[in-house]
Motif scaffolding. Structure first.
Motif, PDB file in Angstrom:
ATOM      1  N   GLY A  57      13.381 -17.901   9.520  1.00  0.00           N
ATOM      2  CA  GLY A  57      12.421 -16.855  11.072  1.00  0.00           C
ATOM      3  C   GLY A  57      10.980 -16.737   9.584  1.00  0.00           C
ATOM      4  N   TYR A  58      10.842 -15.012  10.374  1.00  0.00           N
ATOM      5  CA  TYR A  58       9.305 -15.177  10.088  1.00  0.00           C
ATOM      6  C   TYR A  58       8.959 -14.457   8.600  1.00  0.00           C
ATOM      7  CZ  TYR A  58       5.183 -12.015  10.484  1.00  0.00           C
ATOM      8  OH  TYR A  58       3.813 -11.390   9.942  1.00  0.00           O
ATOM      9  N   MET A  59      10.383 -14.254   8.095  1.00  0.00           N
ATOM     10  CA  MET A  59      10.303 -13.874   6.696  1.00  0.00           C
ATOM     11  C   MET A  59      11.317 -14.362   6.152  1.00  0.00           C
ATOM     12  SD  MET A  59       9.620  -9.767   6.745  1.00  0.00           S
ATOM     13  CE  MET A  59       9.063  -9.651   5.000  1.00  0.00           C
ATOM     14  N   ALA A  60      11.396 -14.787   5.015  1.00  0.00           N
ATOM     15  CA  ALA A  60      12.334 -15.206   3.467  1.00  0.00           C
ATOM     16  C   ALA A  60      12.540 -14.605   2.731  1.00  0.00           C
ATOM     17  CB  ALA A  60      11.308 -16.481   3.125  1.00  0.00           C
ATOM     18  N   THR A  61      13.497 -14.766   1.827  1.00  0.00           N
ATOM     19  CA  THR A  61      14.025 -13.888   1.204  1.00  0.00           C
ATOM     20  C   THR A  61      13.321 -13.275   0.533  1.00  0.00           C
ATOM     21  OG1 THR A  61      16.021 -14.540   1.004  1.00  0.00           O
ATOM     22  CG2 THR A  61      15.822 -13.142  -0.704  1.00  0.00           C
ATOM     23  N   GLY A  62      12.242 -13.874  -0.233  1.00  0.00           N
ATOM     24  CA  GLY A  62      11.227 -12.951  -1.312  1.00  0.00           C
ATOM     25  C   GLY A  62      10.263 -11.810  -0.600  1.00  0.00           C
ATOM     26  N   ASP A  63      10.009 -12.768   0.796  1.00  0.00           N
ATOM     27  CA  ASP A  63       9.242 -11.456   1.347  1.00  0.00           C
ATOM     28  C   ASP A  63       9.660 -10.235   1.432  1.00  0.00           C
ATOM     29  OD1 ASP A  63       7.678 -13.804   1.838  1.00  0.00           O
ATOM     30  OD2 ASP A  63       8.281 -14.560   3.841  1.00  0.00           O
ATOM     31  N   ALA A  64      11.061  -9.897   1.754  1.00  0.00           N
ATOM     32  CA  ALA A  64      11.738  -9.207   1.831  1.00  0.00           C
ATOM     33  C   ALA A  64      11.225  -8.301   0.173  1.00  0.00           C
ATOM     34  CB  ALA A  64      13.445  -8.716   2.047  1.00  0.00           C
ATOM     35  N   PHE A  65      11.742  -8.614  -0.639  1.00  0.00           N
ATOM     36  CA  PHE A  65      10.767  -8.605  -2.582  1.00  0.00           C
ATOM     37  C   PHE A  65       9.727  -7.945  -2.459  1.00  0.00           C
ATOM     38  CE2 PHE A  65      15.790 -10.133  -2.633  1.00  0.00           C
ATOM     39  CZ  PHE A  65      16.640  -9.007  -3.067  1.00  0.00           C
ATOM     40  N   ALA A  66       8.981  -9.142  -1.968  1.00  0.00           N
ATOM     41  CA  ALA A  66       7.471  -8.162  -2.024  1.00  0.00           C
ATOM     42  C   ALA A  66       7.398  -7.427  -1.484  1.00  0.00           C
ATOM     43  CB  ALA A  66       6.900  -9.686  -1.442  1.00  0.00           C
ATOM     44  N   LEU A  67       7.875  -6.890  -0.051  1.00  0.00           N
ATOM     45  CA  LEU A  67       7.339  -5.891   0.766  1.00  0.00           C
ATOM     46  C   LEU A  67       7.990  -4.588  -0.013  1.00  0.00           C
ATOM     47  CD1 LEU A  67       6.406  -3.929   3.697  1.00  0.00           C
ATOM     48  CD2 LEU A  67       8.394  -5.301   4.558  1.00  0.00           C
ATOM     49  N   VAL A  68       9.634  -4.479  -0.901  1.00  0.00           N
ATOM     50  CA  VAL A  68      10.218  -3.674  -0.865  1.00  0.00           C
ATOM     51  C   VAL A  68       9.062  -2.748  -2.472  1.00  0.00           C
ATOM     52  CG1 VAL A  68      11.937  -2.544  -2.224  1.00  0.00           C
ATOM     53  CG2 VAL A  68      11.990  -3.777  -0.460  1.00  0.00           C
ATOM     54  N   ALA A  69       8.235  -4.307  -3.214  1.00  0.00           N
ATOM     55  CA  ALA A  69       7.720  -3.890  -4.021  1.00  0.00           C
ATOM     56  C   ALA A  69       6.794  -2.881  -3.814  1.00  0.00           C
ATOM     57  CB  ALA A  69       7.183  -5.147  -5.056  1.00  0.00           C
ATOM     58  N   ASP A  70       5.839  -3.473  -1.898  1.00  0.00           N
ATOM     59  CA  ASP A  70       4.913  -2.568  -2.195  1.00  0.00           C
ATOM     60  C   ASP A  70       5.138  -1.209  -1.559  1.00  0.00           C
ATOM     61  OD1 ASP A  70       3.832  -4.575  -2.735  1.00  0.00           O
ATOM     62  OD2 ASP A  70       2.902  -5.251   0.051  1.00  0.00           O
ATOM     63  N   ILE A  71       6.075  -0.750  -1.055  1.00  0.00           N
ATOM     64  CA  ILE A  71       6.803   0.168  -0.798  1.00  0.00           C
ATOM     65  C   ILE A  71       6.790   1.658  -1.643  1.00  0.00           C
ATOM     66  CG2 ILE A  71       8.641   1.457   0.906  1.00  0.00           C
ATOM     67  CD1 ILE A  71       7.285   0.156   2.572  1.00  0.00           C
ATOM     68  N   ILE A  72       7.459   0.592  -2.636  1.00  0.00           N
ATOM     69  CA  ILE A  72       8.000   1.517  -3.525  1.00  0.00           C
ATOM     70  C   ILE A  72       6.197   2.008  -4.477  1.00  0.00           C
ATOM     71  CG2 ILE A  72       8.227   1.362  -6.441  1.00  0.00           C
ATOM     72  CD1 ILE A  72      10.523  -0.147  -5.342  1.00  0.00           C
ATOM     73  N   GLU A  73       5.333   0.961  -4.329  1.00  0.00           N
ATOM     74  CA  GLU A  73       3.638   1.552  -5.109  1.00  0.00           C
ATOM     75  C   GLU A  73       2.950   2.887  -3.540  1.00  0.00           C
ATOM     76  OE1 GLU A  73       2.365   1.093  -8.057  1.00  0.00           O
ATOM     77  OE2 GLU A  73       4.398   0.473  -8.387  1.00  0.00           O
ATOM     78  N   ILE A  74       3.477   2.786  -3.025  1.00  0.00           N
ATOM     79  CA  ILE A  74       3.471   3.257  -1.263  1.00  0.00           C
ATOM     80  C   ILE A  74       3.882   5.156  -1.691  1.00  0.00           C
ATOM     81  CG2 ILE A  74       2.925   4.061   1.063  1.00  0.00           C
ATOM     82  CD1 ILE A  74       2.507   1.094   1.225  1.00  0.00           C
ATOM     83  N   VAL A  75       5.615   4.511  -1.600  1.00  0.00           N
ATOM     84  CA  VAL A  75       5.549   6.178  -2.315  1.00  0.00           C
ATOM     85  C   VAL A  75       5.314   6.818  -3.424  1.00  0.00           C
ATOM     86  CG1 VAL A  75       8.007   7.140  -2.515  1.00  0.00           C
ATOM     87  CG2 VAL A  75       7.622   5.215  -0.934  1.00  0.00           C
ATOM     88  N   LYS A  76       5.139   6.124  -4.672  1.00  0.00           N
ATOM     89  CA  LYS A  76       4.347   6.498  -5.854  1.00  0.00           C
ATOM     90  C   LYS A  76       3.220   7.145  -5.153  1.00  0.00           C
ATOM     91  CE  LYS A  76       7.287   3.499  -9.230  1.00  0.00           C
ATOM     92  NZ  LYS A  76       6.613   2.602  -9.940  1.00  0.00           N
ATOM     93  N   ARG A  77       2.117   6.868  -4.356  1.00  0.00           N
ATOM     94  CA  ARG A  77       1.128   7.237  -4.111  1.00  0.00           C
ATOM     95  C   ARG A  77       1.387   8.120  -3.782  1.00  0.00           C
ATOM     96  NH1 ARG A  77      -1.108   3.255  -0.590  1.00  0.00           N
ATOM     97  NH2 ARG A  77      -0.751   3.949   1.026  1.00  0.00           N
ATOM     98  N   GLU A  78       1.994   8.604  -2.241  1.00  0.00           N
ATOM     99  CA  GLU A  78       2.263   9.593  -1.080  1.00  0.00           C
ATOM    100  C   GLU A  78       3.147  10.930  -2.340  1.00  0.00           C
ATOM    101  OE1 GLU A  78       0.480   9.659   1.466  1.00  0.00           O
ATOM    102  OE2 GLU A  78      -0.354   7.571   0.624  1.00  0.00           O
ATOM    103  N   ILE A  79       4.095  10.355  -2.213  1.00  0.00           N
ATOM    104  CA  ILE A  79       5.203  11.895  -2.501  1.00  0.00           C
ATOM    105  C   ILE A  79       5.417  12.248  -4.070  1.00  0.00           C
ATOM    106  CG2 ILE A  79       5.841  11.885  -0.208  1.00  0.00           C
ATOM    107  CD1 ILE A  79       7.946  10.433  -1.542  1.00  0.00           C
ATOM    108  N   GLY A  80       4.524  10.962  -5.235  1.00  0.00           N
ATOM    109  CA  GLY A  80       5.270  10.395  -6.666  1.00  0.00           C
ATOM    110  C   GLY A  80       6.632  10.338  -7.264  1.00  0.00           C
ATOM    111  N   SER A  81       6.767  10.175  -7.610  1.00  0.00           N
ATOM    112  CA  SER A  81       8.464   9.714  -8.828  1.00  0.00           C
ATOM    113  C   SER A  81       9.394  10.638  -8.939  1.00  0.00           C
ATOM    114  CB  SER A  81       8.033   7.898  -8.985  1.00  0.00           C
ATOM    115  OG  SER A  81       7.470   8.171 -10.521  1.00  0.00           O
ATOM    116  N   ASP A  82       8.526  11.718  -9.115  1.00  0.00           N
ATOM    117  CA  ASP A  82       9.186  12.458 -10.340  1.00  0.00           C
ATOM    118  C   ASP A  82      10.490  13.362  -9.708  1.00  0.00           C
ATOM    119  OD1 ASP A  82       7.024  12.359 -11.581  1.00  0.00           O
ATOM    120  OD2 ASP A  82       6.268  13.499 -11.191  1.00  0.00           O
TER     121      ASP A  82
END
Length: 201
Positions: A176-201
């Motif tokens: 496929g286009y992605m592999a298992t590890g890609d999903a976890f890397a993408l989620v890690a980046d998404i978490i950082e974006i969420v923290k940047r945009e709306i915080g983690s409180d």
């Protein structure tokens, strides 16, 4: 729980499930099938049939299967993780529209989620615009391509195969286009974006 915690909880659960698949591949299906197939409501009104026993027979067969099935199953779980994360982000539609919908990584995630939930194939209703993550861009010509690896030629029956059938039953992985590890890397980046945009409180 805040949004970051909810995403991290889902990531932890899927990580554990993938780990469990790989452990079973290494040591074999020694777990108690009754516990693996614990039910709350499925055994009600089954006219005497034991769902755990029937399901257990099929599950046991699959757990004995090879590394290719393990890899394909891990990819499907990783895809499910991305789907759930996308749904968590879109749970508050106003926040999604105002904070996330224009961010390239979020657009990338949304298209991957759509593909995962449409038979593991990219399904672009409109040409993806600015769907970019770590330099990887989704384009219209990828429509219909596999998102995660898929197993082909797998014999779903639990009946023993004869010699002639075995020659034609060797499954193969279609990348496929992605592999298992890609999903976890993408989620890690998404978490950082969420923290940047709306915080983690």
């Amino acid at each position: 729980m805040n949004l970051v915690e909810r995403i991290e909880t889902e990531r932890e659960a899927i990580s554990y499930a993938i780990y469990g698949i790989h452990v079973v591949e290494k040591v074999g299906p020694k777990a108690d099938l009754a516990r693996l197939l614990d039910t709350n409501i499925a055994n009600k009104n089954t006219e005497g049939k034991d769902i755990q026993t029937v399901g257990g027979h099929i599950l046991l067969y699959k757990l004995k299967s090879n590394r290719k099935l393990t890899r394909a199953a891990s990819g499907r779980l990783a895809g499910s993780l991305l789907g759930v994360v996308c749904e968590l982000l879109k749970d508050d539609n106003e926040t999604w529209e105002q904070k996330f919908s224009h961010i390239p990584e979020m657009i990338f995630l949304r298209h991957v989620r759509n593909g995962v939930f449409h038979g593991n194939r990219f399904n672009f209703h409109n040409a993806p615009i600015n769907a970019v993550w770590r330099g990887n861009e989704l384009t219209e010509d990828m429509d219909g391509e596999l998102v995660f690896p898929e197993l082909r030629g797998y014999n779903i029956s639990h009946e023993p195969l004869g010699p002639a059938e075995r020659r034609h039953a060797d499954p193969k992985i279609v990348e496929g286009y992605m592999a298992t590890g890609d999903a976890f890397a993408l989620v890690a980046d998404i978490i950082e974006i969420v923290k940047r945009e709306i915080g983690s409180d």
